[in-house]
Design a protein around this motif. Structure first.
Motif, short mmCIF file in Angstrom:
data_model
loop_
_atom_site.label_atom_id
_atom_site.label_comp_id
_atom_site.label_asym_id
_atom_site.label_seq_id
_atom_site.Cartn_x
_atom_site.Cartn_y
_atom_site.Cartn_z
N TYR A 44 44.24 101.20 14.23
CA TYR A 44 44.18 99.78 13.90
C TYR A 44 45.28 99.01 14.64
O TYR A 44 45.03 97.95 15.23
CB TYR A 44 44.31 99.60 12.39
N LEU A 45 46.49 99.56 14.65
CA LEU A 45 47.61 98.89 15.31
C LEU A 45 47.41 98.79 16.82
O LEU A 45 47.90 97.85 17.46
CB LEU A 45 48.92 99.62 15.00
N TYR A 46 46.67 99.74 17.41
CA TYR A 46 46.36 99.64 18.84
C TYR A 46 45.68 98.29 19.14
O TYR A 46 45.88 97.71 20.20
CB TYR A 46 45.39 100.74 19.28
N GLY A 47 44.86 97.83 18.20
CA GLY A 47 44.13 96.58 18.39
C GLY A 47 44.83 95.35 17.85
O GLY A 47 44.33 94.23 18.01
N VAL A 48 45.99 95.55 17.20
CA VAL A 48 46.76 94.43 16.66
C VAL A 48 47.86 94.01 17.62
O VAL A 48 48.05 92.82 17.91
CB VAL A 48 47.39 94.80 15.30
N LEU A 49 48.60 94.98 18.12
CA LEU A 49 49.81 94.68 18.91
C LEU A 49 49.54 93.75 20.10
O LEU A 49 50.28 92.79 20.31
CB LEU A 49 50.46 95.97 19.37
N PRO A 50 48.49 93.98 20.90
CA PRO A 50 48.27 93.08 22.05
C PRO A 50 47.92 91.65 21.65
O PRO A 50 48.07 90.73 22.46
CB PRO A 50 47.09 93.74 22.78
N LYS A 51 47.46 91.46 20.40
CA LYS A 51 47.13 90.11 19.93
C LYS A 51 48.35 89.40 19.36
O LYS A 51 48.34 88.18 19.19
CB LYS A 51 46.03 90.18 18.85
N GLU B 174 43.02 96.65 23.72
CA GLU B 174 44.09 97.64 23.82
C GLU B 174 44.71 97.66 25.22
O GLU B 174 44.01 97.50 26.22
CB GLU B 174 43.55 99.04 23.48
N LYS B 175 46.03 97.84 25.25
CA LYS B 175 46.79 97.94 26.50
C LYS B 175 47.63 99.21 26.46
O LYS B 175 48.14 99.60 25.40
CB LYS B 175 47.71 96.73 26.67
N PRO B 176 47.83 99.87 27.60
CA PRO B 176 48.58 101.14 27.61
C PRO B 176 49.99 101.02 27.02
O PRO B 176 50.43 101.90 26.27
CB PRO B 176 48.63 101.52 29.10
N ARG B 177 50.71 99.92 27.32
CA ARG B 177 52.10 99.82 26.87
C ARG B 177 52.17 99.55 25.38
O ARG B 177 53.06 100.07 24.69
CB ARG B 177 52.85 98.74 27.65
N THR B 178 51.26 98.72 24.86
CA THR B 178 51.29 98.47 23.42
C THR B 178 50.83 99.72 22.65
O THR B 178 51.36 100.03 21.57
CB THR B 178 50.41 97.27 23.05
#
Length: 421
Positions: free
Chosen positions: A247-254, A305-309
């Motif tokens: 879930y956090l994979y899809g939160v952090l970039p936003k 999703e982004k690799p760094r996030t």
């Protein structure tokens, strides 16, 4: 300008004081799985398209694990539709809310025989009906076989009267049920029907060539599984069922640019994890934990999703902020205006870990200072709409400030009285 900002800030705070905030949890309560609401309430859907590059399993979880009811490995694209009224428009079925006479399909069905004792027994009888797509399995208080999507009870009764029996099985009309969901193939063939009000059912994608379980919901990709339910007075609620870190994979970039320093991203990952845990069950009335909008944390799923996030989430996995052994609500913001605030001045509860501090990084950044102008009549309307009776406003002034410079008490006067915010 500062006084105008402080006055408006106080007005906004007055309207937000009813917000419920969760203040602490035991670390052992950290969930492994989250349920994220994608469509619900006003955004609930009458139909949803699902896609997986490798097909689907459909079933439910219990203490023993996942119970597979239907294997859909042959189907990459399926449509999930509430069992309701639809009309054919240009070759596609659209929701027909008014149940007008031009409805071509509806929520009445005909059951063939009684309930079967097992899935195998049901499938064996279904096979005796040949390759006809007119008959389909149903999982509702057990295994059944139905036919038809009739718009009226009369149409279903006419089928029963005309056929009497099918393969020596009696026929009976099935009336509408607000919990039913229809699963269809891409060419509108009914694959099966289930009653979503009986329990929680999951659509699971088979792993793709890269080992990911990606499901596309109306063109947007998500990790994990999809739950679709119907609640009274609503269309279908769509829920993403997945791991906390997924879930956090899809939160952090936003919430933060993936180009920012990795330590900033890791700090945000911890704060976002804390928010998710502390606000789990925020939307329990809809059957999920957190939503995907700014009402919770913005969640964009697999597409964002982004690799760094993703690395920032992985490098902080399992890490949370605590105070005296309790998970804290780690609030975050885009700009503080130069100084944060004590918790008791916002939510009336004093928290030792939320104290006002200088924030030099906010100064001069976007939104560090702003102005919004209201007329006295507009302010009067806002106050009256929120149960604070006031006549034509003659004066507004700040009575008390916090040690961090924000208004604690605001006086609003009309010609005969005053109210304190």
């Amino acid at each position: 300008m500062k006084k105008r900002i402080y006055i408006l800030y106080c007005l906004i705070l007055t309207l937000l004081l009813g917000t419920i905030v969760s203040w602490g949890y035991d670390k052992s309560d950290m969930p492994r799985i989250l349920k994220v609401g994608l469509k619900y309430g006003d955004t609930s859907a009458s139909m949803v398209d699902l896609n997986s590059s490798s097909g689907f399993d459909f079933g439910y979880y219990d203490d023993k694990g996942f119970n597979i009811l239907f294997n859909l490995i042959e189907y990459r694209d399926i449509t999930i539709r509430k069992d309701g009224y639809y009309k054919n428009q240009g070759g596609s079925y659209i929701d027909n809310y008014d149940n007008s006479s031009d409805s071509t399909i509806g929520p009445y069905h005909v059951q063939v025989g009684d309930e079967f004792s097992s899935k195998d027994e049901m499938e064996n009888f279904l096979n005796t009906l040949g390759n006809s797509s007119n008959y389909y399995p149903v999982y509702e208080d057990g295994w059944k076989i139905w036919t038809g999507l009739y718009a009226t009870k009369g149409a279903a009764e006419q089928f029963v009267d005309s056929n009497k029996k099918i393969n020596d099985k009696n026929l009976k009309v099935v009336n509408p049920n607000n919990g039913r969901v229809v699963v269809l193939s891409k060419n509108e063939t009914v694959l099966f029907i289930y009653d979503s009000s009986q329990r929680e059912y999951n659509f699971r994608a088979f792993l793709d060539k890269d080992g990911n379980d990606i499901i596309s919901v109306d063109g947007k990709k998500y990790r994990g599984e999809i739950i679709i339910r119907r609640y009274t007075g609503s269309d279908m609620t769509v829920i993403n069922y997945l791991g906390l870190d997924e879930y956090l994979y899809g939160v952090l970039p936003k919430e933060m640019s993936g180009d920012w320093p990795i330590e900033a991203l890791k700090a945000q990952a911890v704060a976002a994890r804390n928010y998710a845990v502390a606000n789990a069950h925020k939307h329990a009335e809809y059957g999920f934990d957190v939503c995907s909008t700014i009402d919770c944390q913005v969640y964009g799923g697999y597409d964002v999703e982004k690799p760094r996030t993703t690395s920032a989430v992985d490098e902080t996995t399992g890490k949370i902020l605590t105070y005296d052994g309790k998970i804290v609500s780690a609030f975050f913001h885009s700009n503080s205006g130069g100084r944060t605030e004590n918790s008791e001045n916002i939510w009336s509860i004093s928290l030792p870990y939320i104290r006002g501090v200088d924030d030099e990084f906010s100064i001069g950044a976007p939104n560090s200072a702003w102005t919004k102008i209201y007329t006295p009549a507009q302010i009067q309307n806002v106050l009256n709409a929120n149960g604070m009776s006031i006549g034509s406003i003659t004066n507004i002034y700040a009575e008390e400030y916090s040690e961090n410079g924000r208004v604690l008490s605001l006086k609003v006067e009309d010609s005969s009285k005053e109210i304190t915010l």
